[in-house]
Write a protein that holds these residues in place. Structure first.
Motif, short mmCIF file in Angstrom:
data_model
loop_
_atom_site.label_atom_id
_atom_site.label_comp_id
_atom_site.label_asym_id
_atom_site.label_seq_id
_atom_site.Cartn_x
_atom_site.Cartn_y
_atom_site.Cartn_z
N GLN A 18 29.25 22.43 -21.28
CA GLN A 18 29.22 22.74 -22.71
C GLN A 18 27.80 22.58 -23.21
OE1 GLN A 18 32.40 23.22 -24.29
NE2 GLN A 18 31.29 24.02 -26.01
N VAL A 19 27.34 23.55 -24.00
CA VAL A 19 25.98 23.54 -24.55
C VAL A 19 26.08 23.71 -26.06
CG1 VAL A 19 23.72 24.65 -24.51
CG2 VAL A 19 25.11 24.60 -22.44
N PHE A 20 25.42 22.84 -26.80
CA PHE A 20 25.39 22.91 -28.26
C PHE A 20 23.95 23.13 -28.69
CE2 PHE A 20 28.83 20.15 -26.97
CZ PHE A 20 29.91 20.62 -27.71
N GLY A 21 23.73 23.97 -29.69
CA GLY A 21 22.36 24.13 -30.15
C GLY A 21 22.16 25.24 -31.15
N VAL A 22 20.90 25.35 -31.56
CA VAL A 22 20.45 26.41 -32.45
C VAL A 22 19.74 27.42 -31.56
CG1 VAL A 22 18.99 26.98 -34.42
CG2 VAL A 22 20.15 24.77 -34.33
N LEU A 23 20.26 28.61 -31.48
CA LEU A 23 19.68 29.63 -30.62
C LEU A 23 18.46 30.24 -31.27
CD1 LEU A 23 20.16 31.02 -27.95
CD2 LEU A 23 21.52 32.72 -29.10
N GLU A 47 19.95 21.46 -36.00
CA GLU A 47 19.90 20.62 -34.81
C GLU A 47 20.77 19.37 -34.94
OE1 GLU A 47 17.21 21.67 -36.48
OE2 GLU A 47 15.89 22.72 -35.10
N GLY A 48 20.82 18.82 -36.15
CA GLY A 48 21.64 17.64 -36.37
C GLY A 48 23.11 17.91 -36.15
N GLY A 49 23.56 19.09 -36.53
CA GLY A 49 24.95 19.48 -36.28
C GLY A 49 25.24 19.59 -34.80
N ALA A 50 24.29 20.15 -34.05
CA ALA A 50 24.47 20.29 -32.60
C ALA A 50 24.56 18.92 -31.93
CB ALA A 50 23.32 21.10 -32.01
N ILE A 51 23.72 17.98 -32.37
CA ILE A 51 23.75 16.63 -31.81
C ILE A 51 25.08 15.97 -32.10
CG2 ILE A 51 22.75 14.31 -32.01
CD1 ILE A 51 20.05 15.80 -32.60
N THR A 52 25.56 16.11 -33.33
CA THR A 52 26.83 15.50 -33.72
C THR A 52 27.98 16.10 -32.92
OG1 THR A 52 25.98 15.08 -35.93
CG2 THR A 52 28.38 15.06 -35.66
N MET A 53 27.99 17.43 -32.76
CA MET A 53 29.06 18.07 -31.98
C MET A 53 29.05 17.58 -30.53
SD MET A 53 29.33 22.00 -33.28
CE MET A 53 27.59 22.42 -33.23
N ALA A 54 27.88 17.48 -29.93
CA ALA A 54 27.79 17.02 -28.54
C ALA A 54 28.24 15.57 -28.42
CB ALA A 54 26.36 17.18 -28.03
N ASP A 55 27.86 14.76 -29.39
CA ASP A 55 28.25 13.35 -29.37
C ASP A 55 29.76 13.19 -29.47
OD1 ASP A 55 27.92 10.52 -29.44
OD2 ASP A 55 28.06 10.57 -31.62
N LEU A 62 32.95 11.42 -19.07
CA LEU A 62 31.76 11.26 -18.24
C LEU A 62 31.10 12.60 -18.01
CD1 LEU A 62 33.07 8.68 -15.63
CD2 LEU A 62 31.67 8.26 -17.65
N ASP A 63 31.51 13.63 -18.77
CA ASP A 63 30.93 14.97 -18.63
C ASP A 63 29.52 15.01 -19.16
OD1 ASP A 63 33.28 15.90 -17.52
OD2 ASP A 63 34.07 16.65 -19.42
N LEU A 64 28.74 15.93 -18.66
CA LEU A 64 27.34 16.11 -19.07
C LEU A 64 27.27 17.18 -20.14
CD1 LEU A 64 24.34 15.50 -18.66
CD2 LEU A 64 24.34 17.18 -16.81
N TYR A 65 26.71 16.87 -21.28
CA TYR A 65 26.58 17.82 -22.40
C TYR A 65 25.11 18.01 -22.72
CZ TYR A 65 31.56 17.38 -23.13
OH TYR A 65 32.91 17.41 -22.96
N VAL A 66 24.74 19.23 -23.07
CA VAL A 66 23.35 19.55 -23.39
C VAL A 66 23.31 20.13 -24.80
CG1 VAL A 66 21.36 20.95 -22.78
CG2 VAL A 66 22.79 19.97 -20.99
#
Length: 66
Positions: A18-23, A47-55, A62-66
């Motif tokens: 799963q990848v979260f971010g601003v394209l 960017e703050g929204g992407a960080i919150t979604m990933a968190d 234990l999955d890796l999120y970017v």
């Protein structure tokens, strides 16, 4: 193959699902490579929204999120 493509594919091979971010122009190619290799991309308007979604999405796993 461009470096961005190699990095994107390697991240997915190493477990990124799963990848979260601003394209944008700075991350378009690596994001495209990750999506092409099977990762799901979730767009955010900030960017703050992407960080919150990933968190929130990664809490308790234990999955890796970017």
């Amino acid at each position: 193959m461009k470096v961005a493509e190699a990095v994107g594919r390697l991240l997915v091979e190493r477990g990124v699902k799963q990848v979260f971010g601003v394209l944008g122009s700075g991350n378009f190619e690596v994001t495209l490579a990750m999506a092409g290799a099977g990762a799901d991309f979730v767009a955010s308007r900030h960017e703050g929204g992407a960080i919150t979604m990933a968190d929130v999405d990664g809490n308790g796993t234990l999955d890796l999120y970017v």
